[in-house]
Scaffold this active site. Structure first.
Site, mmCIF file in Angstrom:
data_model
loop_
_atom_site.group_PDB
_atom_site.id
_atom_site.type_symbol
_atom_site.label_atom_id
_atom_site.label_comp_id
_atom_site.label_asym_id
_atom_site.label_seq_id
_atom_site.Cartn_x
_atom_site.Cartn_y
_atom_site.Cartn_z
ATOM 1 C CB ALA A 91 -0.846 0.040 1.306
ATOM 2 N N GLY A 132 1.797 1.606 -3.328
ATOM 3 C CA GLY A 132 0.592 2.002 -4.229
ATOM 4 C C GLY A 132 0.077 3.170 -4.201
ATOM 5 C CG ASP A 133 -0.191 7.171 -0.835
ATOM 6 O OD1 ASP A 133 -1.073 7.495 -1.078
ATOM 7 O OD2 ASP A 133 0.759 7.482 -0.297
ATOM 8 C CB ALA A 134 4.011 6.512 -4.509
ATOM 9 C CD GLU A 194 -0.197 12.412 -4.199
ATOM 10 O OE1 GLU A 194 -0.060 13.663 -4.363
ATOM 11 O OE2 GLU A 194 -0.400 11.612 -3.243
#
Length: 133
Positions: A22, A25-27, A30
């Site tokens: 995660a 995956g957050d980056a 975004e």
């Protein structure tokens, strides 16, 4: 090592925690949102920022997850399920526990796909999400 395009084998990716996936995956998510907005037209920097924040917050990611869930393969569903069941230490005040769990699951999925170098799949799933923007 190429940090922009890391090459990890399946065993190395499988050893990563859902929260680590995660985190990546957050980056990834975004960057997808920022690229979508920036390439989409004539927005000011201020508008780009406010629209990005609105689309990457946990509630919006939870809605995005619901859009793509029916399209996921069995392996993708497993990654999503593990991400949803991960236990982060904190939940932002702007999101419910359920929304944050779904957002974490979405981010874990995008992190997993990125590390597996499945860029076409990332784009296909994000395209479904972006249709709701």
């Amino acid at each position: 090592m190429d940090y922009l395009h890391p090459k990890l084998d399946d065993a190395a990716i499988a050893r990563m925690s859902s929260l680590a996936l995660a985190h990546v995956g957050d980056a990834v998510y975004e960057v997808l949102v920022r690229s979508y907005l920036a390439c989409g037209g004539t927005q000011t920097a201020r508008n780009l920022h406010s629209h990005t924040i609105a689309l990457v917050r946990a509630g919006a990611q939870a809605q995005a997850a619901q859009r793509i869930l029916p399209l996921l393969t069995e392996a993708e569903r497993e990654v999503y399920r593990h991400g949803r069941n991960a236990k982060p230490k904190t939940v932002p005040k702007s999101a419910s526990v359920a929304e944050y769990a779904q957002a974490t699951a979405l981010e874990a999925l995008f992190g997993w796909l990125y590390l597996k170098q499945q860029y076409d799949r990332i784009n296909a799933l994000f395209d479904v999400i972006a249709q709701a923007f």
